[in-house]
Write a protein that holds these residues in place. Structure first.
Motif, PDB file in Angstrom:
ATOM      1  N   VAL A   1     -15.335 -19.941  27.020  1.00 20.51           N
ATOM      2  CA  VAL A   1     -15.298 -18.605  26.405  1.00 20.51           C
ATOM      3  C   VAL A   1     -16.658 -17.942  26.557  1.00 20.51           C
ATOM      4  O   VAL A   1     -17.697 -18.589  26.465  1.00 20.51           O
TER       5      VAL A   1
ATOM      6  N   ASN B   1     -18.733 -13.955  25.663  1.00 16.41           N
ATOM      7  CA  ASN B   1     -18.641 -12.773  24.801  1.00 16.41           C
ATOM      8  C   ASN B   1     -18.788 -11.502  25.631  1.00 16.41           C
ATOM      9  O   ASN B   1     -19.710 -11.374  26.443  1.00 16.41           O
TER      10      ASN B   1
ATOM     11  N   VAL C   1     -16.884  -9.604  21.758  1.00 18.23           N
ATOM     12  CA  VAL C   1     -15.506 -10.124  21.674  1.00 18.23           C
ATOM     13  C   VAL C   1     -15.397 -11.362  22.547  1.00 18.23           C
ATOM     14  O   VAL C   1     -15.692 -11.309  23.749  1.00 18.23           O
ATOM     15  N   PRO C   2     -14.992 -12.513  21.967  1.00 17.59           N
ATOM     16  CA  PRO C   2     -14.853 -13.725  22.784  1.00 17.59           C
ATOM     17  C   PRO C   2     -13.649 -13.629  23.720  1.00 17.59           C
ATOM     18  O   PRO C   2     -12.527 -13.334  23.282  1.00 17.59           O
ATOM     19  N   VAL C   3     -13.883 -13.845  25.020  1.00 21.05           N
ATOM     20  CA  VAL C   3     -12.803 -13.814  26.019  1.00 21.05           C
ATOM     21  C   VAL C   3     -12.963 -15.013  26.949  1.00 21.05           C
ATOM     22  O   VAL C   3     -14.035 -15.627  27.025  1.00 21.05           O
ATOM     23  N   LEU C   4     -11.884 -15.335  27.627  1.00 24.03           N
ATOM     24  CA  LEU C   4     -11.906 -16.458  28.559  1.00 24.03           C
ATOM     25  C   LEU C   4     -12.854 -16.150  29.722  1.00 24.03           C
ATOM     26  O   LEU C   4     -12.741 -15.085  30.355  1.00 24.03           O
ATOM     27  N   ASP C   5     -13.744 -17.085  30.002  1.00 28.94           N
ATOM     28  CA  ASP C   5     -14.738 -16.876  31.064  1.00 28.94           C
ATOM     29  C   ASP C   5     -14.139 -17.298  32.413  1.00 28.94           C
ATOM     30  O   ASP C   5     -14.365 -18.404  32.893  1.00 28.94           O
TER      31      ASP C   5
END
Length: 312
Positions: A70, A72, A76-80
């Motif tokens: 993950v 940011n 906002v945390p999102v899939l890396d």
């Protein structure tokens, strides 16, 4: 209506029905207990206990964080996905997937001629009983041995390489595809065969124009189906060292690089789904009764089909 109005025969029949129901309930209960006892013994045999979950649960949760890294974006945390893509490009995973595709495709083409020959000779319309069972027995024997074992058998010939894996897939194709071809040949109509025979055609001509001409479409459809299976088998054989993208997955698993593993799995998913969609569309085109599977159905059934391929 009072009970005294029923005849003795009706009462006797009623008692028999109740007794039969009780017997079925007792038998059903006993079968359930037997299945549960076998299930319990199976769990003990594979050492699946609650203690195992407690022991390895935190480790698995930690691995999940690496499977799905993950980052940011604006807080906002999102899939890396960048980490996945970086590994895919760095290790040329699509090139590795091409090797896996080549293994499955070459194995299918190599196995096709013998599958066709054994299926024709295994048909009772060509080879009289019981001699046709000689060829059926060969195909059954091949099918009884998983492709993984065939790869191990061929190790002295070419080591644990894509060459060996392709030979194993070709051998496996002879058994599986040949059996499907034989079943199709058993269901063909006798009329076209008799019509060809009345023209004075030879035996080979009767087989080609009277028998095989009736099953051209099913043969193409089954060959595409076996190609789907062979691609999945190629991935499985790569995991034991057969090369291709399966080998990359095995290496990353041994290094505990779970992010790289997930990137590899995603490429495998793209490969398998692409081949299955192509095969499904072609088969549904040539076989009007077959409905093409949607993308969601292909994704949902992917784990099950992979597991089935491992057992082949």
């Amino acid at each position: 209506m009072s009970q005294q109005t029923f005849s003795p025969e009706v009462k006797q029949r009623y008692k028999e029905i109740r007794r039969a129901r009780r017997i079925r309930a007792v038998i059903g209960g006993l079968l359930f207990l037997v299945v549960m006892a076998l299930f319990y013994r199976a769990l003990i045999a594979v050492e699946m206990t609650v203690a195992q979950y407690i022991r390895y649960g935190p480790q698995f949760i930690g691995a999940l964080e690496q499977y799905f890294p993950v980052t940011n974006v604006n807080g906002v945390p999102v899939l890396d996905v960048g980490q996945y893509w970086e590994f895919i490009v760095d290790r040329n995973l699509f090139g590795q997937a091409g090797i896996t595709l080549a293994m499955g495709f070459a194995g299918t083409i190599m196995g096709f001629p013998l599958a066709l020959l054994f299926s024709v000779l295994g048909s009772g319309r060509v080879t009289p009983f019981p001699f046709n069972f000689l060829f059926r027995g060969i195909m059954s024997s091949i099918r009884a041995i998983p492709a993984l074992v065939w790869a191990l058998i061929y190790v002295p010939l070419g080591g644990v390489t894509p060459f060996t894996a392709t030979l194993a897939i070709a051998t496996d194709t002879i058994g599986n595809l040949g059996r499907l071809f034989t079943d199709e040949l058993e269901e063909i109509e006798s009329g076209p065969i008799e019509a060809i025979q009345t023209t004075g055609a030879g035996r080979v001509q009767v087989i080609v124009f009277g028998m095989l001409s009736q099953v051209t479409t099913p043969f193409i459809a089954w060959t595409l189906y076996i190609l789907e299976i062979n691609i999945r088998i190629a991935v499985s054989l790569g995991i034991i060292g057969g090369g291709g993208i399966g080998y990359t997955l095995a290496v990353q698993q041994r290094l505990f690089e779970y992010t790289n593993m997930m990137a590899t799995i995603l490429v495998i998913l793209v490969l398998i789904i692409s081949v299955e969609m192509f095969s499904q569309r072609v088969r549904s085109y040539i076989r009007a009764e077959e409905e093409p599977m949607g993308l969601w159905e292909l994704l949902k059934g992917f784990p099950k089909r992979m597991a089935e391929s491992l057992a082949k």
